[in-house]
Design an enzyme around this catalytic site. Structure first.
Site, PDB file in Angstrom:
ATOM      1  N   SER A  36     -41.978 -15.822 113.536  1.00 35.58           N
ATOM      2  CA  SER A  36     -41.063 -15.974 112.388  1.00 35.58           C
ATOM      3  C   SER A  36     -41.146 -17.403 111.868  1.00 35.58           C
ATOM      4  O   SER A  36     -41.667 -18.296 112.551  1.00 35.58           O
ATOM      5  CB  SER A  36     -39.638 -15.683 112.869  1.00 35.58           C
ATOM      6  OG  SER A  36     -38.676 -16.116 111.942  1.00 35.58           O
ATOM      7  N   TYR A  72     -31.930 -15.612 117.770  1.00 37.55           N
ATOM      8  CA  TYR A  72     -33.173 -15.242 117.064  1.00 37.55           C
ATOM      9  C   TYR A  72     -34.134 -16.434 117.069  1.00 37.55           C
ATOM     10  O   TYR A  72     -35.324 -16.297 117.365  1.00 37.55           O
ATOM     11  CB  TYR A  72     -32.825 -14.802 115.642  1.00 37.55           C
ATOM     12  CG  TYR A  72     -33.988 -14.193 114.874  1.00 37.55           C
ATOM     13  CD1 TYR A  72     -34.365 -12.868 115.088  1.00 37.55           C
ATOM     14  CD2 TYR A  72     -34.695 -14.927 113.924  1.00 37.55           C
ATOM     15  CE1 TYR A  72     -35.428 -12.300 114.380  1.00 37.55           C
ATOM     16  CE2 TYR A  72     -35.751 -14.372 113.212  1.00 37.55           C
ATOM     17  CZ  TYR A  72     -36.111 -13.053 113.432  1.00 37.55           C
ATOM     18  OH  TYR A  72     -37.155 -12.497 112.731  1.00 37.55           O
TER      19      TYR A  72
HETATM   20  P1  NAD Z   1     -36.718  -3.968 110.661  1.00 36.66           P
HETATM   21  O1  NAD Z   1     -35.326  -4.292 111.056  1.00 36.66           O
HETATM   22  O2  NAD Z   1     -36.965  -3.030 109.529  1.00 36.66           O
HETATM   23  O3  NAD Z   1     -37.558  -3.464 111.917  1.00 36.66           O
HETATM   24  C1  NAD Z   1     -37.227  -3.774 113.237  1.00 36.66           C
HETATM   25  C2  NAD Z   1     -37.911  -2.765 114.150  1.00 36.66           C
HETATM   26  O4  NAD Z   1     -37.587  -3.057 115.507  1.00 36.66           O
HETATM   27  C3  NAD Z   1     -37.473  -1.337 113.872  1.00 36.66           C
HETATM   28  O5  NAD Z   1     -38.596  -0.495 113.934  1.00 36.66           O
HETATM   29  C4  NAD Z   1     -36.545  -1.038 115.038  1.00 36.66           C
HETATM   30  O6  NAD Z   1     -36.556   0.340 115.389  1.00 36.66           O
HETATM   31  C5  NAD Z   1     -37.154  -1.878 116.148  1.00 36.66           C
HETATM   32  N1  NAD Z   1     -36.176  -2.189 117.180  1.00 36.66           N
HETATM   33  C6  NAD Z   1     -35.074  -2.995 117.050  1.00 36.66           C
HETATM   34  N2  NAD Z   1     -34.386  -2.992 118.218  1.00 36.66           N
HETATM   35  C7  NAD Z   1     -35.058  -2.175 119.085  1.00 36.66           C
HETATM   36  C8  NAD Z   1     -34.839  -1.754 120.409  1.00 36.66           C
HETATM   37  N3  NAD Z   1     -33.759  -2.140 121.124  1.00 36.66           N
HETATM   38  N4  NAD Z   1     -35.717  -0.888 120.974  1.00 36.66           N
HETATM   39  C9  NAD Z   1     -36.799  -0.455 120.274  1.00 36.66           C
HETATM   40  N5  NAD Z   1     -37.063  -0.815 119.009  1.00 36.66           N
HETATM   41  C10 NAD Z   1     -36.195  -1.669 118.420  1.00 36.66           C
HETATM   42  O7  NAD Z   1     -37.350  -5.362 110.281  1.00 36.66           O
HETATM   43  P2  NAD Z   1     -38.850  -5.877 110.105  1.00 36.66           P
HETATM   44  O8  NAD Z   1     -38.776  -6.958 109.125  1.00 36.66           O
HETATM   45  O9  NAD Z   1     -39.814  -4.769 109.909  1.00 36.66           O
HETATM   46  O10 NAD Z   1     -39.060  -6.550 111.541  1.00 36.66           O
HETATM   47  C11 NAD Z   1     -40.245  -6.433 112.298  1.00 36.66           C
HETATM   48  C12 NAD Z   1     -40.470  -7.744 113.032  1.00 36.66           C
HETATM   49  O11 NAD Z   1     -40.745  -8.768 112.087  1.00 36.66           O
HETATM   50  C13 NAD Z   1     -39.290  -8.227 113.854  1.00 36.66           C
HETATM   51  O12 NAD Z   1     -39.748  -8.781 115.071  1.00 36.66           O
HETATM   52  C14 NAD Z   1     -38.692  -9.316 112.974  1.00 36.66           C
HETATM   53  O13 NAD Z   1     -37.979 -10.255 113.718  1.00 36.66           O
HETATM   54  C15 NAD Z   1     -39.951  -9.895 112.385  1.00 36.66           C
HETATM   55  N6  NAD Z   1     -39.794 -10.701 111.185  1.00 36.66           N
HETATM   56  C16 NAD Z   1     -39.312 -10.176 110.043  1.00 36.66           C
HETATM   57  C17 NAD Z   1     -39.196 -10.994 108.921  1.00 36.66           C
HETATM   58  C18 NAD Z   1     -38.663 -10.497 107.612  1.00 36.66           C
HETATM   59  O14 NAD Z   1     -38.466 -11.316 106.712  1.00 36.66           O
HETATM   60  N7  NAD Z   1     -38.429  -9.210 107.446  1.00 36.66           N
HETATM   61  C19 NAD Z   1     -39.571 -12.326 108.987  1.00 36.66           C
HETATM   62  C20 NAD Z   1     -40.069 -12.825 110.174  1.00 36.66           C
HETATM   63  C21 NAD Z   1     -40.174 -11.999 111.284  1.00 36.66           C
END
Ligand code: NAD
Length: 251
Positions: free
Chosen positions: A143, A156
């Protein structure tokens, strides 16, 4: 041919957090590049399976806040597709609370999903790669908060800074075994993870003002980096966290 090095024909990937957002994007990109994918999420990845076809994408529903599902994830991937070549540690959770009142529950949940399970699932995959004698790829999702402090998100930030750190540790010990461990640090992407930020007009405007590319990213924006790090095109890339952020870190 150089483009052949990017293909994933015959490869098998495990993608966590595969029901939505970036995890759905990784699954789609890998199948399009020729791989089979086992998805793992705490919600059923039914929509991803409908999109990609059962012959290309299978899923397990499992709560990754504990280590309990790890053995079954490895076994199911091997039983279903024969071997494992790529792990994407994408599942992640964020809790926003004022840091002065931040709760133990929000600390533990985020650290468990984003860092503890990520490490032990990586370790289990690395053991499988060694057993197979094949080497393999591990890609974790970091991130901007692997580099910066953030606001109201101490667990986080701790977890994602930890992801960047242990990506280097794992790479240092496993590169000689033919295992490439790297991470992708997405910038601000339009997924569920940032719904609250995008709904807050002031925060949203402040974030957009700071992104040189002038827009939120989408799952598609990440996929070139994902295919690179999952393929033999990156066989000499170890322990690096690659930002895909529209220029955010350069500001
Ligand atoms: P999202 O919230 O749509 O997806 C999160 C995913 O994690 C979902 O598929 C959810 O089912 C899974 N998850 C959460 N808790 C869980 C658990 N206890 N057991 C199993 N699965 C679990 O968001 P996203 O943006 O697609 O996030 C994906 C990754 O990208 C994450 O690690 C997030 O921190 C990272 N990220 C996102 C952004 C952004 O701007 N969206 C930026 C940097 C990093």
């Amino acid at each position: 041919m150089i483009l052949d090095k990017f293909r994933l024909d015959g490869k098998v990937a495990i993608v966590t957090g595969s029901d939505t957002g970036l995890g759905q994007g990784f699954s789609k990109a890998f199948v399009e590049a020729g791989a089979k994918v086992l998805g793992v999420s705490n919600m059923p990845s039914t929509a991803t399976q409908e999109m990609l076809g059962k012959e290309n994408f299978e899923f397990i529903q499992a709560d990754l806040s504990t280590l309990d599902p790890i053995e079954n994830i490895i076994k199911t991937a091997v039983d279903t597709f024969g071997h494992i070549d790529i792990l994407v540690n994408n599942a992640g959770v964020i809790k926003r609370e004022d840091t002065i009142d931040f709760s133990v529950e929000s600390w533990d949940l985020v650290m468990n999903v984003n860092l503890r399970t990520l490490f032990f699932l990586s370790q289990a995959c690395a053991k499988q790669y060694v057993k197979q004698g094949t080497g393999g790829k591990i890609i974790s999702v970091a991130s901007m908060l692997s580099y910066q402090g953030g606001i109201r998100v101490p667990s986080y930030t701790a977890s994602k800074s930890g992801v960047k750190g242990i990506t280097m540790t794992m790479a240092n010990e496993w590169a000689s075994k033919g295992i490439n461990v790297n991470a992708i640090a997405p910038g601000y992407m339009a997924t569920n993870n940032t719904k609250a930020l995008r709904a807050d007009a002031d925060r949203s405007e402040a974030i957009l003002d700071r992104i040189p590319a002038g827009r939120w990213g989408t799952p598609d924006d990440i996929m070139g980096a994902a295919i690179f790090l999952a393929s033999s095109a990156s066989d000499y890339v170890n322990g690096f966290t690659l930002a895909v952020d529209g220029g955010w870190l350069g500001r």
